[in-house]
Design an enzyme around this catalytic site. Structure first.
Site, PDB file in Angstrom:
ATOM      1  N   ARG A   1     -15.510   1.901  -0.564  1.00 22.44           N
ATOM      2  CA  ARG A   1     -15.248   0.567  -0.203  1.00 22.44           C
ATOM      3  C   ARG A   1     -15.570   0.465   1.173  1.00 22.44           C
ATOM      4  O   ARG A   1     -15.054   1.152   1.937  1.00 22.44           O
ATOM      5  CB  ARG A   1     -13.826   0.038  -0.604  1.00 22.44           C
TER       6      ARG A   1
ATOM      7  N   ASP B   1      -4.833  -7.654  -5.916  1.00 22.46           N
ATOM      8  CA  ASP B   1      -5.036  -8.908  -4.835  1.00 22.46           C
ATOM      9  C   ASP B   1      -5.382  -9.968  -5.839  1.00 22.46           C
ATOM     10  O   ASP B   1      -4.844 -11.225  -5.698  1.00 22.46           O
ATOM     11  CB  ASP B   1      -6.271  -8.725  -4.144  1.00 22.46           C
TER      12      ASP B   1
ATOM     13  N   GLU C   1     -11.492  -9.897  -6.922  1.00 24.77           N
ATOM     14  CA  GLU C   1     -10.327  -9.927  -6.495  1.00 24.77           C
ATOM     15  C   GLU C   1      -9.744 -11.315  -5.848  1.00 24.77           C
ATOM     16  O   GLU C   1      -8.553 -11.523  -5.490  1.00 24.77           O
ATOM     17  CB  GLU C   1      -9.687  -8.772  -5.343  1.00 24.77           C
TER      18      GLU C   1
ATOM     19  N   HIS D   1       0.780  -1.378   0.010  1.00 28.91           N
ATOM     20  CA  HIS D   1       0.038   0.086  -0.283  1.00 28.91           C
ATOM     21  C   HIS D   1       0.740   1.378   0.014  1.00 28.91           C
ATOM     22  O   HIS D   1       0.528   2.363  -0.503  1.00 28.91           O
ATOM     23  CB  HIS D   1      -1.059  -0.050   1.006  1.00 28.91           C
TER      24      HIS D   1
ATOM     25  N   ARG E   1       2.124 -10.169  -2.458  1.00 20.07           N
ATOM     26  CA  ARG E   1       2.035  -8.691  -2.714  1.00 20.07           C
ATOM     27  C   ARG E   1       3.122  -7.909  -2.085  1.00 20.07           C
ATOM     28  O   ARG E   1       3.711  -6.905  -2.687  1.00 20.07           O
ATOM     29  CB  ARG E   1       0.795  -8.039  -3.331  1.00 20.07           C
TER      30      ARG E   1
HETATM   31  C1  PEP Z   1      -6.875  -4.722  -5.304  1.00 21.44           C
HETATM   32  O1  PEP Z   1      -6.783  -5.579  -4.846  1.00 21.44           O
HETATM   33  O2  PEP Z   1      -6.528  -4.460  -6.509  1.00 21.44           O
HETATM   34  C2  PEP Z   1      -7.380  -3.297  -4.636  1.00 21.44           C
HETATM   35  C3  PEP Z   1      -7.676  -2.314  -5.382  1.00 21.44           C
HETATM   36  O3  PEP Z   1      -7.399  -3.210  -3.579  1.00 21.44           O
HETATM   37  P1  PEP Z   1      -5.941  -3.072  -2.398  1.00 21.44           P
HETATM   38  O4  PEP Z   1      -5.093  -2.510  -3.316  1.00 21.44           O
HETATM   39  O5  PEP Z   1      -6.581  -1.710  -1.312  1.00 21.44           O
HETATM   40  O6  PEP Z   1      -6.035  -4.284  -1.747  1.00 21.44           O
HETATM   41 MG    MG Z   2      -7.543  -5.622  -2.719  1.00 26.64          MG
END
Ligand code: PEP
Ligand code: MG
Length: 753
Positions: free
Chosen positions: A504, A626, A602, A361, A636
Site C-alpha cells: 500500500r 476505516d 474505506e 494500530h 476508531r
Molecule cells: C483499514 O482501514 O481497514 C485498513 C486495513 O487500513 P488501516 O488499518 O491501516 O487504516
Molecule cells: Mg485504513
C-alpha cells in the site's frame, strides 16, 4: 459559579486518593451553596447498598458505616430516577428514611443529584438544609455539572484506592473495564512505559552539582555527534549531496558555542542540564522560526530535533534501561507500536493501554503478534501499578490488578485451553483454505506495522494482502530515499515470491503522523491523509512507487494498493503517476513491469462509486477498519465511543454487499483486509457474500482457516440472509457466535466484547 466549579474540579483532580477527593467535594460544595450538610454516597453494587463516603455536616464517624439499601430512601430514589431530586420539605416525602447513626435531625431541604458515568449511577451527591429550602435552578445545575465532571475522577480515585486496600488486605476479584484489543488471556506482571519526555515538557530545576551536570551534558552531546557520524556513514551512498550537507550543518551546530557554551553557562547559573538545554534550544529555534525564508524556517525543526536527541542521551544517563522479564505486560497511558517493538521476543505476554480502542494500530499489531491486549482501560491507575501482577483478558477487555487466587486459577485454565486450541490448529497448517463444498478462499497476511516482527505466518499465508508502508517512514528522521525503500520492499517481495505481495502506498495522517512532517489539524481523520498527501506531494509518491517497481524487477509479484480513495480523479491521477514512474525507470534502463493496481474501499464515497472505481483498477480491497469508522462516524481510537464501533453493524454489512455487487459487474476481485477478515465470526458473513480473498494479521490465519474449512458456502449464504434481517450489531454477533458454536468452533470466540 463557573469559576468555583473549575476550582473544585481542579482541586479534586489533584487529590491523592478517593477519600481526600470526596472530602474536598463535600466541604467546598457545602460552602458554595451555603447548605447545612453536604454528603456523598457511593453505590456498592456487589452488596446492593449506598455507602456514606464523605460528609461535611453529619457525624464524621458514620462515614463508611452508614449503608442504605439500594432501593430505599431518597438516595435510592435519586439513583433509580438517575436525575436530581429537589425537595423543600423532605420528611414529608413518602420515600423519606430517617437515619439516626449520622446524628441527623430532621433536615427539611434536600437536593440529591446522581453521579453518572457511562450511563451508570455511581452514587449520589446530596446537600441538606435544616429549614425548608427549595434549591434554585442555578444551584441544581451547579451540583449537576459538578457531579458529571467528578464521575471520572471518582472512578479513577476509587481504583487507586482499591490498590491501597489490596496492599494490606485481600486481593481483588474486581476488574477494570476496557475494550478487547487482541484476543487471548495473559497472566504476568506490569511494566509501565512512558513516552520519552519531549523537550518542551522539561521543567527548570535547581542544579545540585553543576560540574556533574556539565559533564553529563557534554557526554550527551558527544553521543549525539557519534550517532550522527554513524548515520552519515550508513546513508552516505544513498544520499544526494545536498542531503549530506545537512549532516555537516548538524555536526557544526553540535560543536557551536551558541549551543554548547550557552547551555553550560546556564548550568553554572543554576539550572539543571535538561532545563538549560531546553532554554538554549528554544532560544535558538525561535530565531529560525522568525525568518522569512522557508528553508531557513525549516531549520528550527532541525534545532529542536538535535535538542531532543541530546535530551534522550541525558535521560538515558539518568535512568536505568527497562528490564523486560518473561511475562511482561506492557502498560501505559498510550502504548505505542514502537514500545511494543522494544520488548525482546518471547518476553511480551500482554498489553494494556489506557487510551486507544480495538482498531488502533497498536491493537492491530498486538493481534498480529498474537499478544492479548486490552485497550481504552481509562481508569487504569498507570502510575501505581508498575511491577504488580496482572491478568489481561483480551477477549472481554478486562484487566485484573493483583488478582485473587481464585481468579488466577480460572484464567490459568483459560490460558491452558487456548494453548490446547493453538496446538489443535497446528493440524490444519498444511491443509488448503477451502470450504466444505470446495470453494477456495485464499488467506493473505497483513504486515508492515513492525517490519522485522517474526516469521509468523510466512509459510502459511497465500500472499501479503496488505503491506503497510508507514512504519519505515515513522521510525526515521526524514523521508526514506528511493534506495532505502527499494531494499525494504525487495526483501518482502523476495520472501514471498511467487506469491503476490500487495504494497500500500503511504497512508500517513490520521493516527499515523510523521515526526518530521508535522500536520496540525483539528480533525486529522477527515483531513490530509493517505492518497491526499501522496498526490499533493508527487515527489514523495513517485519516489515510493519507483522504489516498489524497482524492487519487483524480475519477481513481478507486486500489486500496488491506494489508500483513502474518495474520488475517481484520485485514482486517475495516481495511475498516471505510476505509469510515469514506470516509463522513467524504463528510460533509465531498469526492467520493470506495470503491476496490478487496486484501491482500498474505506470511505463511504468509494462504496457508492464502486463501479467507477472498479472499472479503473485491477482489484479492490476493503479496509473495514476505516470504513466502519467513517460509516458510523465513530473515531476508531476513541475509547469514549468504542462501544459504538462495530464492524458487524448492519450498515457495514450492507456496504460490503454493495461493494461486491459493483465489483462483480467488472469482474474484479474483492479482498477484505480490515480486522474484520481476521474475526472468525465475521468470516462466516464474508464467505456468504463471496469475498474472494481475506487478509489478516498472522495470528488469525489458522483460526480463520479453521472456520473456512468447517462451513459450506451455502450455509454461509444462509447466515448472511439471516444477518440481513438483523437491525442491531449485537443481534448479528449473537447469530454468528451461535453458528460457530453449532459447528463446534465456539472456542474460537469467547463470549462478550
Ligand atoms: C483499514 O482501514 O481497514 C485498513 C486495513 O487500513 P488501516 O488499518 O491501516 O487504516
Ligand atoms: Mg485504513
Amino acid at each position: 459559579m463557573l469559576e468555583t466549579l473549575h476550582r473544585i474540579v481542579n482541586e479534586v483532580n489533584g487529590a491523592a486518593d478517593l477519600g481526600s477527593a470526596l472530602d474536598i467535594i463535600v466541604s467546598r460544595v457545602k460552602s458554595a451553596i451555603t447548605a447545612d450538610v453536604c454528603s456523598v454516597y457511593l453505590t456498592d453494587f456487589e452488596r446492593r447498598e449506598h455507602v456514606l463516603r464523605a460528609t461535611d455536616g453529619l457525624a464524621t464517624e458514620s462515614v463508611g458505616k452508614v449503608r442504605l439499601p439500594l432501593h430505599r430512601g431518597l438516595i435510592g430514589l435519586v439513583c433509580e430516577r438517575a436525575e436530581p431530586v429537589n425537595l423543600a420539605d423532605a420528611p414529608n416525602h413518602n420515600r423519606y428514611l430517617f437515619v439516626s447513626e449520622t446524628g441527623e435531625t430532621h433536615f427539611s431541604g434536600f437536593l440529591g443529584v446522581p453521579i453518572i458515568q457511562n450511563r451508570r449511577v455511581l452514587g449520589v451527591l446530596v446537600v441538606r438544609q435544616f429549614e425548608q429550602r427549595s434549591f434554585d435552578d442555578n444551584e441544581v445545575t451547579f451540583l449537576f455539572t459538578l457531579a458529571a465532571q467528578l464521575a471520572g475522577a471518582i472512578i479513577h480515585a476509587q481504583t487507586s484506592g482499591d490498590l491501597v486496600i489490596i496492599e494490606d488486605e485481600a486481593p481483588l476479584t474486581r476488574f477494570l473495564k476496557g475494550r478487547s484489543g487482541a484476543p487471548g488471556v495473559a497472566l504476568g506482571h506490569a511494566v509501565v512505559v512512558y513516552p520519552p519526555a519531549d523537550l518542551r515538557a522539561i521543567p527548570d530545576r535547581p542544579c545540585v552539582d553543576s560540574d556533574a551536570d556539565e559533564d553529563e551534558f557534554r557526554s550527551a552531546v558527544a553521543a549525539v555527534v557519534e550517532d550522527m557520524m554513524a548515520l552519515a556513514d550508513r546513508v552516505d551512498e544513498s544520499l544526494p549531496a545536498e542531503d549530506r550537507a545537512l549532516f555537516d550543518a548538524w555536526l557544526m551546530m553540535l560543536g557551536s558555542d551558541s549551543l554548547i557554551g550557552k547551555t553550560v553557562e546556564r548550568i553554572h547559573a543554576g539550572n539543571w542540564a535538561a532545563g538549560a538545554l531546553r532554554q538554549t534550544i528554544e532560544e535558538h529555534a525561535k530565531v529560525f522560526d522568525a525568518m522569512d525564508d522557508v528553508y531557513l524556517r525549516e531549520r528550527a525543526s532541525d534545532v529542536r530535533d538535535l535538542g531532543r536527541r541530546i535530551l534522550m542521551h541525558l535521560q538515558q544517563a539518568r535512568s536505568e534501561p527497562i528490564e523486560y522479564q518473561p511475562g511482561t505486560i506492557l502498560v501505559g497511558e498510550e502504548v505505542s507500536a514502537m514500545q511494543l517493538a522494544e520488548v525482546p521476543e518471547g518476553r511480551l505476554a500482554g498489553i494494556v493501554s489506557a487510551k486507544g480502542a480495538s482498531f488502533s494500530h497498536v491493537a492491530i499489531l498486538a493481534r498480529a503478534m498474537g499478544v492479548p491486549a486490552v485497550m481504552g482501560a481509562r481508569d487504569l491507575p498507570v502510575g501505581r501499578i508498575d511491577g504488580r501482577r496482572l491478568i489481561v483478558d483480551g477477549y472481554r477487555g478486562r484487566v485484573y490488578i493483583s488478582p485473587a487466587s481464585s481468579v488466577q486459577k480460572e484464567y490459568q485454565r483459560l490460558a491452558d485451553e487456548d494453548r490446547a486450541l493453538s496446538q489443535e490448529l497446528e493440524s490444519i497448517r498444511a491443509l488448503p483454505s477451502e470450504t466444505t463444498d470446495g470453494v477456495e478462499v485464499p488467506l493473505h497476511m497483513n504486515t508492515g506495522l513492525v517490519s522485522e516482527m517474526s516469521s509468523l505466518g510466512l509459510a502459511e499465508a497465500a500472499g501479503i494482502g496488505l503491506y503497510r508502508t508507514e512504519v519505515p517512514f515513522m521510525v526515521r528522521d526524514s523521508f526514506p530515499g528511493e534506495s532505502v525503500q527499494t531494499a525494504n520492499y525487495r526483501s518482502v517481495l523476495e520472501t514471498f515470491a511467487p506469491r503476490p505481495v500487495t504494497i500500500r502506498t503511504l497512508d500517513i495522517g490520521g493516527d499515523k503522523p510523521l515526526p518530521y512532517f508535522p500536520v496540525n489539524e483539528s480533525n486529522p481523520f477527515l483531513g490530509w491523509r493517505g492518497i491526499r498527501i501522496s498526490l499533493d506531494h508527487p515527489e514523495i509518491f513517485l519516489t515510493q512507487v519507483r522504489a516498489m517497481l524497482r524492487a519487483a524487477s524480475g519477481l513481478d509479484n507486486l500489486r500496488i494498493l491506494l489508500p483513502m480513495i474518495s474520488t475517481v480523479s484520485e485514482v486517475d491521477d495516481a495511475l498516471l503517476l505510476i505509469q510515469r514512474a514506470r516509463d522513467e525507470l524504463i528510460d533509465e534502463g531498469f526492467v520493470v513491469q506495470m503491476p496490478q493496481v487496486g484501491v482500498m474501499i474505506e470511505v463511504p464515497a468509494a462504496v457508492y462509486q464502486v463501479e467507477a472505481l472498479a472499472r479503473r483498477v485491477d482489484f479492490l480491497s476493503v479496509g473495514t477498519n476505516d470504513l466502519t469508522q467513517y460509516l458510523l462516524a465513530v473515531d476508531r481510537n476513541n475509547s469514549h465511543v468504542a462501544a459504538l464501533y462495530d464492524d458487524l453493524h448492519p450498515a457495514v454489512i450492507q456496504a460490503l454487499i454493495r461493494v461486491l455487487e459493483g465489483a462483480a459487474r467488472f469482474n474484479r476481485e474483492v479482498s477484505v483486509c480490515g480486522e474484520m477478515a481476521g474475526n472468525p465470526a465475521a468470516v462466516l458473513l464474508l464467505l456468504g457474500m463471496g469475498v474472494h480473498t481475506l487478509s489478516m494479521s498472522a495470528g488469525s490465519l489458522l483460526r480463520v482457516k479453521r472456520v473456512v474449512r468447517s462451513v459450506s458456502r451455502a450455509r454461509a449464504r444462509e447466515l448472511l440472509q439471516a444477518a440481513l434481517r438483523c437491525e442491531r450489531p449485537a443481534e448479528v454477533s449473537e447469530l454468528l457466535n451461535n453458528a460457530l458454536e453449532q459447528i463446534g468452533l465456539g472456542g474460537l470466540v469467547r463470549a462478550g466484547k
